[in-house]
Design an enzyme around this catalytic site. Sequence first.
Site, mmCIF file in Angstrom:
data_model
loop_
_atom_site.group_PDB
_atom_site.id
_atom_site.type_symbol
_atom_site.label_atom_id
_atom_site.label_comp_id
_atom_site.label_asym_id
_atom_site.label_seq_id
_atom_site.Cartn_x
_atom_site.Cartn_y
_atom_site.Cartn_z
ATOM 1 N N LYS A 1 41.947 47.322 34.702
ATOM 2 C CA LYS A 1 43.116 47.406 35.732
ATOM 3 C C LYS A 1 43.644 46.238 36.148
ATOM 4 C CE LYS A 1 42.926 47.980 40.335
ATOM 5 N NZ LYS A 1 44.355 47.494 40.331
ATOM 6 N N CYS B 1 43.025 30.398 43.055
ATOM 7 C CA CYS B 1 41.544 30.188 43.475
ATOM 8 C C CYS B 1 41.029 28.724 43.559
ATOM 9 C CB CYS B 1 40.691 31.082 42.724
ATOM 10 S SG CYS B 1 40.663 30.716 40.906
ATOM 11 N N GLU C 1 34.491 36.671 40.018
ATOM 12 C CA GLU C 1 35.151 35.375 40.149
ATOM 13 C C GLU C 1 35.908 35.536 41.407
ATOM 14 O OE1 GLU C 1 34.445 32.614 38.611
ATOM 15 O OE2 GLU C 1 33.522 33.174 36.764
ATOM 16 N N GLU D 1 40.727 30.854 53.353
ATOM 17 C CA GLU D 1 41.586 30.886 52.124
ATOM 18 C C GLU D 1 43.079 31.125 52.043
ATOM 19 O OE1 GLU D 1 40.797 33.290 48.875
ATOM 20 O OE2 GLU D 1 41.123 31.928 47.165
HETATM 21 P P1 NAD Z 1 42.190 41.363 45.418
HETATM 22 O O1 NAD Z 1 40.614 41.291 45.667
HETATM 23 O O2 NAD Z 1 42.853 41.857 46.867
HETATM 24 O O3 NAD Z 1 42.174 42.386 44.303
HETATM 25 C C1 NAD Z 1 41.884 42.039 42.963
HETATM 26 C C2 NAD Z 1 41.923 43.482 42.238
HETATM 27 O O4 NAD Z 1 41.007 44.308 43.043
HETATM 28 C C3 NAD Z 1 43.106 44.256 42.028
HETATM 29 O O5 NAD Z 1 43.246 44.575 41.068
HETATM 30 C C4 NAD Z 1 42.993 45.200 43.357
HETATM 31 O O6 NAD Z 1 43.786 46.291 43.091
HETATM 32 C C5 NAD Z 1 41.446 45.374 43.039
HETATM 33 N N1 NAD Z 1 41.116 46.104 44.538
HETATM 34 C C6 NAD Z 1 41.562 46.036 45.533
HETATM 35 N N2 NAD Z 1 40.826 46.575 46.569
HETATM 36 C C7 NAD Z 1 39.983 47.244 45.840
HETATM 37 C C8 NAD Z 1 38.879 48.446 46.295
HETATM 38 N N3 NAD Z 1 38.679 48.756 47.529
HETATM 39 N N4 NAD Z 1 38.074 48.786 45.155
HETATM 40 C C9 NAD Z 1 38.243 48.341 43.692
HETATM 41 N N5 NAD Z 1 39.173 47.499 43.618
HETATM 42 C C10 NAD Z 1 40.165 47.241 44.650
HETATM 43 O O7 NAD Z 1 42.741 39.739 45.372
HETATM 44 P P2 NAD Z 1 44.084 39.339 44.703
HETATM 45 O O8 NAD Z 1 44.962 39.351 46.210
HETATM 46 O O9 NAD Z 1 44.594 40.276 43.689
HETATM 47 O O10 NAD Z 1 43.848 37.939 44.143
HETATM 48 C C11 NAD Z 1 43.707 36.643 45.136
HETATM 49 C C12 NAD Z 1 42.234 36.317 45.247
HETATM 50 O O11 NAD Z 1 41.750 36.198 43.689
HETATM 51 C C13 NAD Z 1 42.012 35.327 45.878
HETATM 52 O O12 NAD Z 1 40.808 35.352 46.662
HETATM 53 C C14 NAD Z 1 41.685 34.401 44.826
HETATM 54 O O13 NAD Z 1 40.973 33.103 44.954
HETATM 55 C C15 NAD Z 1 40.921 34.995 43.840
HETATM 56 N N6 NAD Z 1 40.870 34.485 42.296
HETATM 57 C C16 NAD Z 1 40.046 34.045 41.984
HETATM 58 C C17 NAD Z 1 40.068 33.363 40.592
HETATM 59 C C18 NAD Z 1 38.644 32.856 39.950
HETATM 60 O O14 NAD Z 1 38.508 32.642 38.999
HETATM 61 N N7 NAD Z 1 37.494 32.528 40.907
HETATM 62 C C19 NAD Z 1 40.956 33.505 40.034
HETATM 63 C C20 NAD Z 1 42.094 33.894 40.471
HETATM 64 C C21 NAD Z 1 42.158 34.591 41.639
#
Ligand code: NAD
Length: 500
Positions: free
Chosen positions: A192, A303, A268, A402
């Site tokens: 997804k 991130c 991650e 963050e």
């Molecule tokens: P997010 O957590 O809002 O969303 C990530 C995914 O989770 C999306 O596909 C979203 O649709 C899904 N999601 C959201 N709510 C959900 C729920 N209730 N149940 C199941 N799935 C759900 O993150 P984002 O805003 O897309 O990305 C930013 C975040 O990602 C930042 O915190 C960043 O640090 C992190 N990030 C981490 C890495 C790493 O490798 N550590 C890499 C890239 C981004």
Amino acid sequence: MTETLTKQAVQETMASLAYRNQAFINGRFVSAQSGKTFTTLNPATGKALTEVAACDEADVNAAVEAARAAFDSGVWSGLPVAERKQVMFRFADLIDQHRLELSVLEALEAGKPVGECFGMDIPDTAATIRWHAEAGDKQYDAISPKGAGTLGMIVREPIGVVGAVLPWNFPSMMAGWKLGPALITGNSVVLKPAELTSLSTLRLAELAFEAGIPAGVLNVVPGLGQEAGKAIGLHPDIDMTTFTGSTEVGRLFLEYSARSNLKRVTLECGGKNPQLVMGDAKDIPTIASNVLAAAFWNMGENCSAGSRLIVHRSIKDALLKEVVQQLEEWVTGDPLNPEVRLGALIEEAHMNKVLEHIEKAKAEGYEVLAGGTRLYAETGGYFVAPTIFDNVDPKAGVAVDEIFGPVLAVIPFDTEEEAIAIANDTCYGLASSLWTSDLSAAHRISSAIRAGTVSVNCFSEGDITVPFGGYKQSGFGGRDKSIHAHDQYCELKTTWIQVG
Ligand code: NAD
């Protein structure tokens, strides 16, 4: 490679784009069973790009059924790994062949500078798939040393059906980090993408199928987190979820696992990464250019962004003078212009959140060295000027939260102990940089920093050969990239044979 990309080539590609906006299940594009869609926007204009299938539990069920059937049939899981490797090489070649198209899709939907997508994200995605494919048939399993009439075979088997839930900041690259190790080890995947960035991932699935990855082995279910994401997390027939995104949502995947079938979970998550510059650091221009890249690359929507500059008081002013001067080279503007280095933030709500953090830091009295405002509001796009706050208290919101935008907090220090304490005073532990010309200090400090990656005298996550992931609340259960990623997509089986 950015120099080979012209505005004209980008415009021509845009003119011929056809969006893949349905789910990709069992080798076919299909609408969501509910018939529902959601709108995906161009964050540089605020205008709609297209409607995308809004998958929910029913579509996830169909995708898991296809993935399970493909897995059980052995059409992929049962192939010799050398054959899977050849198919994945073709997949990587197709990504390279469609590099401009995928770059334009990511720039359009994520607001990322097209030059960076073309120069890095898309070629790195192909290279990642190729690297994992190549590594697959170089690994051996083990035999127990027991001997004497018994044969104890310890083998890795694919885990089965993997659910991958991804963020919007590096759509193709994050898909590559998951698909490379998951597919070469023989798993089927239900993926997804973030709802803000589905288009390049759907195109990747089509290219994977064209390369020969059989129907059902890679399925993509675009949709909202609360619906498609949650359905993946709770599904009783998914054996593992691999998640990249915020720490807040990452936690939910542990709950989903506990409430359903104890599926494996790797996370991650977020970061608030320190860049430490010690008083003996040399070559201020190089440090300044790395500090800027760490803080503002990908608009700070990264991130591993180095959003805290912890700098020795003796060299702070000289470094900041150079940082502010070099910042002029960071042109903010239309992501589809190959010369732009900072594009738009992902969506209006996120831009407003970033601006709130900025206003709060201003109200707390921190000195604004650069930026501090929204840009180009008249375009309808979500642009924020790269912003630097000086003399920030390490406990201030701008130094702790963050922000996930182009905001750098500068924190001065006087002693090494103080610098390490500030660097570690965070719930995160993803990445960090350290600048010093003292080799002993480099060893001492890098071992004291609680983070998955410490880059000394550079800003780098390292390449595909090294693992990437976080200590503390930056991650859970494993690492992306490198050969270490392969094990987490496998179960370990012991077969104990009485031979004598
Ligand atoms: P997010 O957590 O809002 O969303 C990530 C995914 O989770 C999306 O596909 C979203 O649709 C899904 N999601 C959201 N709510 C959900 C729920 N209730 N149940 C199941 N799935 C759900 O993150 P984002 O805003 O897309 O990305 C930013 C975040 O990602 C930042 O915190 C960043 O640090 C992190 N990030 C981490 C890495 C790493 O490798 N550590 C890499 C890239 C981004």
